[in-house]
Enzyme design. Structure first.
Site, PDB file in Angstrom:
ATOM      1  N   HIS A  52       0.820  -1.208   0.000  1.00  0.00           N
ATOM      2  CA  HIS A  52       0.000   0.000   0.000  1.00  0.00           C
ATOM      3  C   HIS A  52       0.853   1.257   0.000  1.00  0.00           C
ATOM      4  O   HIS A  52       0.473   2.271  -0.592  1.00  0.00           O
ATOM      5  CB  HIS A  52      -0.921  -0.005   1.221  1.00  0.00           C
ATOM      6  CG  HIS A  52      -1.949   1.076   1.216  1.00  0.00           C
ATOM      7  ND1 HIS A  52      -3.112   0.999   0.482  1.00  0.00           N
ATOM      8  CD2 HIS A  52      -1.984   2.272   1.852  1.00  0.00           C
ATOM      9  CE1 HIS A  52      -3.820   2.099   0.673  1.00  0.00           C
ATOM     10  NE2 HIS A  52      -3.159   2.885   1.499  1.00  0.00           N
ATOM     11  N   HIS A  98      -9.965   2.461  -0.529  1.00  0.00           N
ATOM     12  CA  HIS A  98     -10.186   2.088   0.871  1.00  0.00           C
ATOM     13  C   HIS A  98     -10.996   0.797   0.881  1.00  0.00           C
ATOM     14  O   HIS A  98     -12.077   0.724   1.460  1.00  0.00           O
ATOM     15  CB  HIS A  98     -10.905   3.214   1.626  1.00  0.00           C
ATOM     16  CG  HIS A  98     -10.207   3.597   2.883  1.00  0.00           C
ATOM     17  ND1 HIS A  98     -10.849   3.904   4.050  1.00  0.00           N
ATOM     18  CD2 HIS A  98      -8.884   3.705   3.163  1.00  0.00           C
ATOM     19  CE1 HIS A  98      -9.971   4.215   4.983  1.00  0.00           C
ATOM     20  NE2 HIS A  98      -8.764   4.100   4.460  1.00  0.00           N
TER      21      HIS A  98
END
Length: 778
Positions: A52, A98
């Site tokens: 990420h 998300h």
């Protein structure tokens, strides 16, 4: 003051794995530090070396993206991209994912996704003016999917509405491939308010480092690592990795930040997003070629008894890190306190290129900044030499193997039934249940409401004192990706995502200028997963070069997989979402997708009906093939770049000349569905005549691809329009019908006047408009 005490023994394999690190990565950490890390340092490496944050599997592939152009002011590497949209205006935009937080806590996961992308925008010195979202869910016959879907939509609406930013567009797909692993990609757009673009590189040895905004707590612990791991039945235990947002506090934060930036006392700024304090300190240090020392005892907290590990990995929301000018600290503190926010000097810029963390008078962590945020692991993997077996099997499918639609169980009026079945398919059906929950008119700059056009349109308010040509200019924005296309052929699917995004902007009269992308994929450690990622990136890169839309940044979200009942990982469809922006010089020269006037001529720009010999128009990978025949097979439509560029240019020109009254691209469901959507929007029928061809009816009606746009033109402009088309498109256009009145149906007939589809607009509207509500109530 004591120095960092080395851990006397290495961490166990289980402890290393719990931070998302591999054994070899831990060995590399020990080598770089010259010792074993302590617990806090291990956590810092765990989040910063997660996919990420450091893109260790995708960075080599991202290098092929074009990132420069005459309009690009800030490209990849900062909180958001910045482009010149003319008239002295600078547009800031970015998209972020998300996904995993939204899977385990849909409301807060989605809400904080919106909050995070908004901070990326105003960290640059821009005021957010709009939000979009690209969403993917499983099927709504699953109670868990209904829970996730409703929670995500509520979270998006809550944060955006309370913050005061209009949510103006996006896209939603429903497919079993996303069951348990939804995709929540949030995009935001802003306009620069500060004279200078605010960047993240720290500078000025001795300059103060200020912590501003909300307090730090234990929410969001390890969120970056959590976002870089597959979802399992135990993922519910990771709820602490989901942040909790406060949109009202963030509204104060944006005002305080913009006021602070305008003083000139802020040297650099960084949002505390993924990896919180760890990420903001290390990235600011690396980007400035300096070091940062931060004292955790100065950080405002909302919980007691926190230890350095928790401070460093917390992803509490609505927090920022500033580097200020020395001697002007109080000036900045006063601004934030006036807005009811915390602002404290928590550290300083130091010459050594390290991140040094202090706690209770001792050094809690000391790590080279480049080891955390620059010189991170990189995995250059081999791409499969040939397509995997699933793709080759799918490509063997032949259109001739399909039965006619009556064999699919549709009796009576088969083509009417197919049309209504597709219109009620959730991916195609109206998304009004979703966007009616969003405030899409706050700030009073939304020109085209959701559902009214292929792209969102926003007014650009002129700069102070400018009453000239900029007073009626605007921007358009869209998000696009057909994941089934990418699954079946990642290269063509990636290319098609760029082409459709540009086409959607062209359909409202906007000139495409730049892209932000969100790459949502399964595990890159599996050969098939990496092949999908690599091929899709190649398609995106080629598309962005061909359409002259450089990439200004984005997000990579990998390991989007769930574990089935047998313990086997099931990846999502590869989904590289393209967020694209375009410019409009005159807002009087735009149009929507709904038919406006009875008597207008209906044109099909692009590959004519009946022409599908080159693979650019096909039933392969189509919504028709999936919904009516239950098959996911075939090649997706092949993108004809040259034709796309010509068709889109013709559409934009016709809109700017005032000839075109409505424009709508042919996407999922093909020409027939595009016609139905335009009829529903305008509440006007039409008579469409198909050409004399031997091609099967379902291919004529529901095949996809072909760079196709349906436009309507008033009879008074017909001659000049057709003269232009003959010069621009040669024979790649046709007149297919005429808009009728509100009391007439949409009729699609053969050249011998045999009616294939004859449906009242109200009947189509009922199937299309209320499909989601019916699915939720089932």
């Amino acid at each position: 003051m004591s120095t960092t005490a080395p851990t006397p023994i290495p961490f166990s394999a289980e402890e290393i794995s719990s931070e998302g690190l591999k054994p070899g990565e831990y060995d590399e950490i020990v080598q770089r530090l010259g010792r074993h890390p302590n617990r806090s340092e291990l956590g810092m490496f765990g989040v910063m070396w997660s996919e990420h944050c450091c893109y260790k599997n995708s960075r080599p592939l991202l290098k092929q993206f074009p990132t420069e152009g005459p309009r690009i002011l800030v490209g990849p590497g900062e909180n958001a991209g910045v482009v010149d949209v003319g008239h002295g205006q600078r547009l800031v935009f970015k998209i972020e994912s998300h996904n995993h937080p939204s899977a385990v806590e849909p409301f807060q996961g989605a809400a904080t996704g919106v909050g995070g992308i908004l901070r990326d925008i105003f960290t640059m010195g821009a005021r957010p003016i709009a939000a979009l979202n690209a969403l993917r869910f499983g099927t709504l016959d699953d109670p868990n999917t209904r829970r996730i879907f409703s929670g995500v939509v509520s979270g998006i609406s809550h944060y955006g509405n309370c913050f005061g930013v209009p949510t103006v567009g996006g896209e939603i797909y429903f497919d079993g491939a996303y069951a348990g692993n939804p995709l929540v990609n949030a995009m935001a757009i802003g306009l620069m308010e500060t004279e200078e673009i605010v960047k993240s590189g720290a500078s000025g040895i001795g300059n103060p480092v200020l912590y501003v905004g909300s307090t730090t707590g234990r929410d969001g612990m390890g969120g970056a690592s959590f976002a870089s791991a597959e979802l399992t039945d135990e993922s519910e235990a990771d709820r602490p990795a989901v942040q909790v947002g406060d949109p009202f506090l963030e509204k104060s934060l944006v005002e305080a930040c913009l006021e602070a930036f305008k003083t000139g006392a802020v040297v650099a700024a960084q949002d505390m997003g993924a990896a919180g304090i760890t990420c903001s300190t290390s990235e600011m240090a690396v980007n400035g070629g300096v070091g940062i020392e931060l004292d955790l005892d100065k950080v405002p907290v909302r919980e007691t008894g926190m230890v350095p590990y928790e401070y460093l990995l917390s992803e509490s929301q609505e927090r920022m890190l500033f580097v200020g000018e020395k001697g002007r600290e109080q000036e900045l503190i006063d601004i934030f306190e006036r807005w009811g926010l915390h602002a404290v000097v928590a550290g300083e810029v130091i010459p050594d290129p390290i991140v040094r963390i202090l706690f209770q008078g001792e050094v809690a962590a000391e790590v080279p900044a480049s080891a955390l945020a620059d010189n991170t692991p990189l995995y250059e993997r081999e791409v499969l030499a040939e397509p995997p077996a699933y793709a080759q099997t799918a490509w063997a499918w032949q259109e001739s193997s399909l039965p006619d639609c009556t064999a699919a169980g549709l009796d009576g009026q088969p083509w009417n039934d197919v049309m209504l079945a597709l219109l009620s398919t959730l991916t195609i059906a109206s998304k009004q249940w979703v966007y009616n929950q969003y405030d899409h008119q706050v700030q009073n700059n939304t020109i085209m409401l959701p559902g009214g056009a292929d792209a969102a349109i926003l007014r650009l308010r002129p700069l102070e004192g400018d009453t000239g040509s900029s007073s009626n200019s605007g921007v358009a924005a869209t998000t696009d990706c057909n994941p089934r296309y990418v699954y079946l052929n990642p290269y063509e699917g990636g290319l098609a995502a760029v082409a459709e995004a540009a086409r959607n902007l062209s359909c409202v009269g906007a000139e495409p200028i730049a892209v932000t992308d969100n790459l949502n994929f399964g595990s890159p450690e599996k050969p098939v997963g990496y092949w999908q990622l690599a091929e899709a990136c190649r398609g995106l890169a080629d598309g962005c070069r061909e359409f002259n839309t450089p990439v200004t940044g984005g997000n990579v979200s990998l390991y989007n997989e769930t574990v089935d009942a047998d313990g086997d990982p099931q990846p999502i469809y590869p989904t590289p979402v393209v967020g694209m922006v375009g410019v409009i010089d005159d807002l009087d020269q735009i149009c929507g997708q709904s038919w406006q006037n009875s008597g207008d001529q209906i044109y099909l720009l692009g590959t004519p009906l009946g022409d599908s010999t080159d693979g650019t128009v096909t039933l392969g990978a189509s919504e028709y093939l999936k919904v009516i025949h239950g098959q996911v097979a075939g090649h997706p439509p092949k993108v004809n770049i040259a034709l796309e560029l010509k068709v889109q240019a013709a559409c934009r020109h016709g809109i700017r000349q005032g000839w075109i009254t409505a424009a709508h691209d042919c996407a999922e469901g093909g020409v027939a569905i595009a016609l139905a959507e335009s009829a529903i929007g305008g509440n006007l029928g039409a008579t469409i005549t198909l050409p004399d061809t031997e091609q099967r009816y379902d291919a004529l009606l529901f095949a996809e691809g072909g760079a196709r746009i349906i436009v309507t033109v008033a009879p008074v402009h017909r001659a000049v329009w057709e003269t232009y088309l003959n010069a621009q498109l040669n024979d790649q256009w046709s007149v297919i019908g005429t808009v009728a009145t509100a009391n007439t149906p949409l009729t699609i007939q053969t050249s011998q006047s045999e009616s294939l589809i004859n449906l009242a607009v109200a009947t189509m509207n009922d199937s299309w408009r209320y499909a989601i509500e019916r699915a939720l109530d089932a």
